[in-house]
Design a protein around this motif. Sequence first.
Motif, PDB file in Angstrom:
ATOM      1  N   MET A 416       0.760  -0.877   0.038  1.00 26.56           N
ATOM      2  CA  MET A 416       0.129  -0.043   0.000  1.00 26.56           C
ATOM      3  C   MET A 416       0.842   1.408  -0.020  1.00 26.56           C
ATOM      4  O   MET A 416       0.729   2.204  -0.567  1.00 26.56           O
ATOM      5  CB  MET A 416      -1.050  -0.019   1.333  1.00 26.56           C
ATOM      6  CG  MET A 416      -1.902  -1.070   1.120  1.00 26.56           C
ATOM      7  SD  MET A 416      -2.893  -1.055   2.770  1.00 26.56           S
ATOM      8  CE  MET A 416      -3.676   0.374   2.813  1.00 26.56           C
ATOM      9  N   SER A 417       1.935   1.246   0.797  1.00 29.68           N
ATOM     10  CA  SER A 417       3.067   2.286   0.689  1.00 29.68           C
ATOM     11  C   SER A 417       3.491   2.700  -0.654  1.00 29.68           C
ATOM     12  O   SER A 417       3.460   3.752  -0.929  1.00 29.68           O
ATOM     13  CB  SER A 417       3.959   2.047   1.933  1.00 29.68           C
ATOM     14  OG  SER A 417       4.836   3.303   1.952  1.00 29.68           O
ATOM     15  N   GLU A 418       3.864   1.573  -1.307  1.00 28.72           N
ATOM     16  CA  GLU A 418       4.478   1.806  -2.519  1.00 28.72           C
ATOM     17  C   GLU A 418       3.615   2.559  -3.532  1.00 28.72           C
ATOM     18  O   GLU A 418       3.867   3.370  -4.506  1.00 28.72           O
ATOM     19  CB  GLU A 418       5.241   0.305  -3.101  1.00 28.72           C
ATOM     20  CG  GLU A 418       6.197  -0.117  -2.316  1.00 28.72           C
ATOM     21  CD  GLU A 418       7.467   0.454  -2.425  1.00 28.72           C
ATOM     22  OE1 GLU A 418       7.734   1.711  -3.069  1.00 28.72           O
ATOM     23  OE2 GLU A 418       8.593   0.094  -2.005  1.00 28.72           O
ATOM     24  N   ARG A 419       2.087   1.776  -3.430  1.00 28.38           N
ATOM     25  CA  ARG A 419       1.430   2.344  -4.454  1.00 28.38           C
ATOM     26  C   ARG A 419       0.997   4.036  -4.236  1.00 28.38           C
ATOM     27  O   ARG A 419       0.815   4.788  -4.847  1.00 28.38           O
ATOM     28  CB  ARG A 419      -0.071   1.531  -4.214  1.00 28.38           C
ATOM     29  CG  ARG A 419      -0.002   0.123  -4.880  1.00 28.38           C
ATOM     30  CD  ARG A 419      -1.034  -0.653  -4.748  1.00 28.38           C
ATOM     31  NE  ARG A 419      -0.952  -1.909  -5.100  1.00 28.38           N
ATOM     32  CZ  ARG A 419      -1.111  -2.175  -6.639  1.00 28.38           C
ATOM     33  NH1 ARG A 419      -1.228  -1.388  -7.592  1.00 28.38           N
ATOM     34  NH2 ARG A 419      -1.113  -3.461  -7.127  1.00 28.38           N
ATOM     35  N   ALA A 420       0.772   4.196  -2.954  1.00 26.95           N
ATOM     36  CA  ALA A 420       0.633   5.627  -2.504  1.00 26.95           C
ATOM     37  C   ALA A 420       1.846   6.450  -2.731  1.00 26.95           C
ATOM     38  O   ALA A 420       1.364   7.619  -2.918  1.00 26.95           O
ATOM     39  CB  ALA A 420       0.470   5.723  -0.876  1.00 26.95           C
ATOM     40  N   ARG A 421       3.198   6.261  -2.805  1.00 28.50           N
ATOM     41  CA  ARG A 421       4.070   6.891  -3.107  1.00 28.50           C
ATOM     42  C   ARG A 421       4.139   6.879  -4.851  1.00 28.50           C
ATOM     43  O   ARG A 421       4.983   7.525  -5.208  1.00 28.50           O
ATOM     44  CB  ARG A 421       5.400   6.327  -2.746  1.00 28.50           C
ATOM     45  CG  ARG A 421       5.548   6.622  -1.309  1.00 28.50           C
ATOM     46  CD  ARG A 421       6.646   6.398  -0.817  1.00 28.50           C
ATOM     47  NE  ARG A 421       6.853   4.636  -0.586  1.00 28.50           N
ATOM     48  CZ  ARG A 421       7.831   4.011   0.122  1.00 28.50           C
ATOM     49  NH1 ARG A 421       9.003   4.677   0.287  1.00 28.50           N
ATOM     50  NH2 ARG A 421       7.868   2.698   0.030  1.00 28.50           N
ATOM     51  N   GLY A 422       3.410   6.101  -5.540  1.00 28.17           N
ATOM     52  CA  GLY A 422       3.442   5.883  -7.188  1.00 28.17           C
ATOM     53  C   GLY A 422       4.473   5.168  -7.579  1.00 28.17           C
ATOM     54  O   GLY A 422       5.111   5.338  -8.737  1.00 28.17           O
ATOM     55  N   ASN A 423       4.523   4.127  -6.726  1.00 29.71           N
ATOM     56  CA  ASN A 423       5.285   3.099  -7.247  1.00 29.71           C
ATOM     57  C   ASN A 423       4.878   1.571  -7.202  1.00 29.71           C
ATOM     58  O   ASN A 423       5.194   0.740  -6.719  1.00 29.71           O
ATOM     59  CB  ASN A 423       6.711   2.857  -6.407  1.00 29.71           C
ATOM     60  CG  ASN A 423       7.464   3.812  -6.230  1.00 29.71           C
ATOM     61  OD1 ASN A 423       7.890   4.683  -7.183  1.00 29.71           O
ATOM     62  ND2 ASN A 423       7.998   4.354  -4.943  1.00 29.71           N
TER      63      ASN A 423
END
Length: 549
Positions: A416-423
Amino acid sequence: MNATGEERVVVEERRRWWRRRWVMWTGVVFVGIAIAGALLVAWGLRQIQPMLRKKVVETLSARFNSPVELDRLSLSMTKGILVSGGGLRILYLAGPTKPDSRPNAPPMLSVDNFEFGAGWRELIKPTTRLVTVKVNGLRVNIPPKGNRGDLDNPKRRGQSALGIVVDRIECTDAKVTLETNKPGKKPLEFAISSLVLTDVGAKKPLNYTAVLVNPKPVGNVRSTGHFGPWQDDNPRDTPLDGNYEFTQADLSSIHGIEGILASKGRFAGTLGEIAAEGVADVPAFRLDVSEHALPLHTEFRAVVDGMTGDTRLESVRARVGHSELTASGSVTRAVGAPGHTTDLHVVMERGRIEDMLTLSLKGSPALMRGALATKTHILIPPGPVSVSRKMRLEGTFSIHDALLNNEKMQQQLNAMSERARGNPRLANAQDAETVSSSLSGTFSQADAVMQIPQLEYEMPGAQVTMVGQIELVGSRYEFHGKVRTAATASQMTTGWKSLLLIPFDGLLKKNGAGVELPIQMSGVGSAYDLRLDFPHNTGISVGATSGPK
C-alpha cells in the motif's frame, strides 16, 4: 550366754522401734511443715492478689488517665509466681473528664487474656519490673479527634509514678481500629497476627516487631522498627520508623488483576505523615481482559497518613515488560463506599506499544510493535467491579517506528505504501520496502471500552485520520476515517488500469492529496479488515483483509 543374747535382741528391737518412731514423726513434721507452707503460700497469694490487682489497675489508670476494668486476675506457683488475667478494659484514653461518647461505644483498649511471671520480692516492691508480659486478643479503638476528650490537660503531665514497668510485651491476635466521624467512611482496621514490643516505657521509643495481615492484596507484612513516645496531646505527632517486607501477596484478591507481589522498603516520620520508599516486583502481572502476563517492577516514594490510611504518591518509577513510566498521585479512602480511590498522572516516554497491547488484549502476538510515548490520567474508583472495567483513562499517545507483527499484514502495508508513493511496480511481497508507521492521538476509557476520538496514522506516501473505539473485553475494534495519498489514482496502478483512471485524477484529488478516500477498519484481536467506507457501504475492499473476523 543365752540370757545375754536375748537381752541384745531386745535392745536391738527397741532401737529399731525408736528409729521407726523417729522417721514417722519426722515425716509428720515435714508434712505439717509442707501443709503449713502451702497454706502460707495460699494465704500469701490471697494477700498479694488484691494488692497486685490494685497495682495493675492503678498503673493503667495513671498511665492513660482513664477508668480501668479488670474482670479476673489469679496467681499460681509455677517456678515463682505466674499471674494470669483477662477482661481488661481501658475505657478511654482521655483527660480527667470522660469525653462525649457514642451509645454502646467500645472501650478504647481491651485485652482478652494476659499472663506474666515474677518473684515474690518483685511483686511487693513499690515499682514492679516485669520481664515479659504475654497478651492475647488486644483490641485498640481510636475514636475521631473530637471524641478523645481533653488529652492536653496539665494534670496529665504530673501523673504519679507507674507501679508496674514492663520490659517486653508479646501480643497475638491484635487489631487496631481508627474510627471516623465522617459520613459514609468506614473505620480503618489493621489486623496484627503477632506483635513484640521491647524497651516499653512511657517516655521513650519502644522497639517493635510486627506481622500484619494486609487485606488487599492478601498477604503478611513483617515490620521492625521504633514507635513513640506516644504524644498524648496530638497522637498524629507520635514518631514512627522501621523496615518492612511484604511477600507472597496474591493480587487476585483485587478483582481484575493477577500476580504474586513481593515488596520491601523503609519508612520514617509520624503517624500523621509517614515518608516511605521501597521496591515492588510482580514476576507475572496480568489484567483479566488479557490472557498474557508481563513482569512488573516498581520503585516508589510516598507519604502515608497513618491515622487515615490516605497515601500521596510522590514518585513512582515502573517497568512493565520493556516499557518504563513514571507516575504521581494519591490513594485515598472513599466516601460513601468501601475501598479506596486511586488518582494517578502517568508519563511514559520510553514505552513499547506491544507491551500495552499484550496486557490489554487477548490477541497473540500483539497487533504491532514500536516505540510508545503517552501521558495519561488514571482514575480507579472503589467498588467490587474489576479494575479493568472500572478504570477510567484520559490522555494522549504517540507511536513511532511501528511494524505489524503479522508478516502477511506487514507485506500488505508495504505494498500500500509503494502504491501511495506512485511505485505500483514495487507493490509486491518481494520488492516492496518494509515501511514503518507512526500514530498519534487522544483517548479515553470507561467501562472497559477505549474511545479514540482522534487518530493520526502516517506511513511513507499516505496519511490516515480516523476515529473509533476498542472493546477490551472481547478485543474488538472498529475505526472510520479517510486516507490521503501522495500519488494520484492513475499513478498507483499500471497498464490499462492506469490509463482508465487518468480522467478521474482530478475528481479524486482533494486538499492537495493525490487521492482522498473514506475507509473503515474493524477486527478482533490480531485479525483486521480494511475497506472503503462509502455512505452506503458497497462492500468494496481495498485488499487488506487478514485472518478470521
